[in-house]
Design a protein around this motif. Structure first.
Motif, short mmCIF file in Angstrom:
data_model
loop_
_atom_site.label_atom_id
_atom_site.label_comp_id
_atom_site.label_asym_id
_atom_site.label_seq_id
_atom_site.Cartn_x
_atom_site.Cartn_y
_atom_site.Cartn_z
N PRO A 4 0.83 -1.21 0.00
CA PRO A 4 0.00 0.00 0.00
C PRO A 4 0.86 1.26 0.00
N ALA A 5 0.25 2.35 -0.42
CA ALA A 5 0.94 3.64 -0.46
C ALA A 5 0.01 4.73 0.02
N ILE A 6 0.61 5.79 0.51
CA ILE A 6 -0.14 6.99 0.89
C ILE A 6 0.05 8.03 -0.20
N LEU A 7 -1.03 8.61 -0.65
CA LEU A 7 -0.98 9.67 -1.65
C LEU A 7 -1.18 11.00 -0.92
N TRP A 8 -0.14 11.78 -0.85
CA TRP A 8 -0.15 13.04 -0.08
C TRP A 8 -0.48 14.19 -1.04
N PHE A 9 -1.70 14.65 -0.97
CA PHE A 9 -2.12 15.80 -1.78
C PHE A 9 -1.65 17.09 -1.12
N ARG A 10 -1.14 18.01 -1.94
CA ARG A 10 -0.74 19.31 -1.43
C ARG A 10 -1.25 20.42 -2.36
N GLN A 11 -0.56 20.64 -3.46
CA GLN A 11 -1.01 21.65 -4.42
C GLN A 11 -1.22 21.00 -5.79
N ASP A 12 -1.77 19.80 -5.75
CA ASP A 12 -2.06 19.05 -6.97
C ASP A 12 -3.41 18.36 -6.78
N LEU A 13 -4.44 19.18 -6.55
CA LEU A 13 -5.75 18.67 -6.13
C LEU A 13 -6.59 18.24 -7.32
N ARG A 14 -6.12 17.19 -7.99
CA ARG A 14 -6.80 16.68 -9.19
C ARG A 14 -6.46 15.20 -9.34
N LEU A 15 -7.18 14.56 -10.27
CA LEU A 15 -6.93 13.16 -10.58
C LEU A 15 -6.19 13.01 -11.91
N ALA A 16 -6.55 13.80 -12.92
CA ALA A 16 -5.91 13.69 -14.23
C ALA A 16 -4.49 14.25 -14.20
N ASP A 17 -3.61 13.65 -15.01
CA ASP A 17 -2.22 14.09 -15.12
C ASP A 17 -1.57 14.29 -13.75
N ASN A 18 -1.75 13.30 -12.90
CA ASN A 18 -1.17 13.35 -11.55
C ASN A 18 -0.26 12.14 -11.37
N PRO A 19 1.04 12.30 -11.65
CA PRO A 19 1.94 11.14 -11.57
C PRO A 19 2.05 10.54 -10.18
N ALA A 20 1.86 11.35 -9.14
CA ALA A 20 1.89 10.79 -7.78
C ALA A 20 0.73 9.83 -7.59
N LEU A 21 -0.43 10.17 -8.14
CA LEU A 21 -1.59 9.28 -8.05
C LEU A 21 -1.34 7.99 -8.82
N VAL A 22 -0.78 8.09 -10.00
CA VAL A 22 -0.50 6.90 -10.80
C VAL A 22 0.46 5.97 -10.06
N ALA A 23 1.50 6.54 -9.45
CA ALA A 23 2.46 5.72 -8.71
C ALA A 23 1.82 5.06 -7.50
N ALA A 24 0.99 5.82 -6.77
CA ALA A 24 0.38 5.28 -5.55
C ALA A 24 -0.66 4.23 -5.87
N ALA A 25 -1.33 4.37 -7.01
CA ALA A 25 -2.47 3.50 -7.33
C ALA A 25 -2.05 2.12 -7.84
N LYS A 26 -0.76 1.81 -7.83
CA LYS A 26 -0.33 0.47 -8.23
C LYS A 26 -0.77 -0.58 -7.20
N GLY A 27 -1.08 -0.13 -6.01
CA GLY A 27 -1.59 -0.99 -4.95
C GLY A 27 -2.67 -0.26 -4.19
N PRO A 28 -3.03 -0.75 -3.03
CA PRO A 28 -4.00 -0.02 -2.20
C PRO A 28 -3.48 1.37 -1.86
#
Length: 482
Positions: A4-28
């Motif tokens: 699992p991973a934690i996705l820490w939102f800061r100044q990227d409050l979106r789902l599209a074109d969010n590489p941190a989200l893509v990396a975190a979403a490989k698992g829970p």
């Protein structure tokens, strides 16, 4: 099975074109936002920014919940809260977008050390900029200090990568304990200030959907006329994307490619504004003092004359210069001011009134929905002449001429300074020159609208004298023009 991973939102409050989200979403994945005002200090979010953040988090929370991973809201020491959360959930990493401000960089350093001690990692991704600011260097390997060569370097590197699609659905990771309700973050203004933000919602729609809607509207209708209409404050000539970019509800790559697709080479004037944002963040990365200290050493001795009454007149839009007062009232009403008017209003404060640019910086940080330390700091230093860019530090904007040039019929002034609405166009930017019978017919008494707090000729002369003293007599007389 992927950890699992934690996705820490800061100044990227979106789902599209969010590489941190893509990396975190490989698992829970457990999406988290932490409000840490203490860490931010002087650069903590101001009132208008907090209003925007409240509504943006609400939109993000709905979007994440619809994809199966509700947003966890926390408040307090971000480093401790996130390190503890990673340990309690067994997360192998925290994924986040990197930032350029000094305080989040300090957070990243402390959090990374805490996580590494427990065998975990903080992975930072480029989600709020086209390029990392430390990756854009001159041929000599130094940071850029002037915008034009910086922009040429970025443009020479070719088009930025295409935006990436969001993963769907998400495998949500249950938090070890409930988070806070959004109201507990205390982001919305309280009475009596709640009336101040009452009109914000009529002008703005925070959130990713609102950002994409505005981007589509601009590229379809506004982009072709951008070069000719961008300086007209009475029309919607600019993109209006600045607060959406500030909170990362749309990425610079999305904006860039949408503009290119719609306008091709004709989009370049607008894309240069995206590069100005990149340049400002580049400056803040390499010169973190930009938000409070003159970058050019001689300007540390500029003879400011702090005056609370003058500052208050500027705050309230009661300087007696209609284009400036219209801008300051627009700012108060909808949390935003037209860029051309920002320059004129800022110049008046620093040059005519000799008030410290830091006071203007602080006011904008509190009242702008797009308040950004990098853009704000770079712009105020440009106006003050103390920045690194080779701007004409001796420029003193003429607020009368600027009004007559960019708002010739007074439409902008009439909207935001209604007491001047009855004035004939030839006097709307200089009402003190109108004959008494015209002023009387318009109901324009001294109480209704003030005369200029300082005359333009007097203010300009005083500003140029101060600049000469600052620059040790280096100010060329023939270039000291409005």
């Amino acid at each position: 099975m992927t950890a699992p991973a934690i996705l820490w939102f800061r100044q990227d409050l979106r789902l599209a074109d969010n590489p941190a989200l893509v990396a975190a979403a490989k698992g829970p994945v457990l999406p988290v936002f932490v409000l840490d005002d203490a860490a931010a200090g002087r650069l903590a979010f101001g009132g208008a920014a907090r209003w925007w953040l409240h509504h943006s988090l609400a939109a993000l929370g709905r979007d994440l919940a619809a994809r199966g991973a509700p947003l966890l809201l926390l408040r307090g020491d971000g480093v401790s809260l996130l390190a503890d959360l990673a340990e309690r959930t067994g997360a192998a990493s925290i994924e986040a977008g990197w930032l350029v401000e000094p305080w989040p960089r300090a957070q990243e350093s402390s959090l990374s050390a805490r996580l590494l001690a427990g065998g975990r990692r903080l992975n930072l991704h480029a989600s709020t900029h086209l390029l990392r600011p430390d990756a854009i260097l001159s041929g000599a390997g130094r940071p850029y200090t002037v915008y034009a060569p910086f922009a040429r370097k970025v443009l020479a590197g070719g088009e930025p990568p295409a935006p990436i699609e969001p993963p769907a659905p998400l495998r949500g990771l249950a938090p070890p304990a409930p988070g806070l309700p959004l109201a507990a973050l205390d982001l919305l203004p309280r009475p009596p200030q709640s009336d101040w933000a009452a009109e914000f919602g009529t002008a703005w729609r925070p959130g990713e959907a609102g950002a994409l809607e505005r981007l589509a509207r601009f590229t379809a209708g506004g982009l072709p006329n951008y070069p000719t209409r961008r300086n007209d404050p009475s029309v919607e000539g600019s993109s209006g994307l600045s607060p959406h970019l500030r909170w990362g509800e749309v990425s610079p790559r999305q904006v860039w490619h949408a503009a290119r697709e719609a306008g091709g080479e004709e989009a370049v004037p607008f894309l240069r504004e995206i590069l100005w944002r990149e340049f400002s963040h580049h400056l803040l990365w390499h010169r973190p003092e930009i938000t409070q200290t003159a970058l050019r050493a001689p300007f540390a001795r500029f003879p400011f004359a702090p005056d609370r009454n003058l500052l208050a007149a500027w705050h309230r839009g009661r300087t007696g210069y209609p284009i400036v007062d219209a801008g300051m009232r627009q700012l108060w009403r909808i949390g935003w001011m037209h860029n051309r008017v920002r320059m004129v209003a800022s110049s008046l404060l620093v040059k005519h009134l000799l008030q410290p640019w830091q006071d203007g910086f602080d006011w904008f940080m509190d009242t702008l929905v797009d308040a950004d330390p990098a853009n704000n700091g770079a712009s105020w230093q440009w106006i003050a002449g103390s920045g690194t860019d080779s701007s004409p530090y001796f420029r003193v904007f003429n607020p009368i001429a600027q009004g007559e040039k960019f708002d010739p019929e007074g439409a902008y002034v009439r909207r935001w300074v209604p007491e001047l609405a009855p004035m004939p166009s030839r006097f709307v930017h200089r009402p003190w020159e109108a004959p008494e019978e015209i002023r009387r017919a318009a109901g324009l008494t001294e109480a209704a609208y003030p005369r200029p707090v300082v005359g333009h000729a007097e203010g300009r002369a005083r500003a140029l004298a101060a600049l000469r003293a600052t620059a040790r007599g280096e100010l060329p007389e023939e270039e000291a023009a409005d």
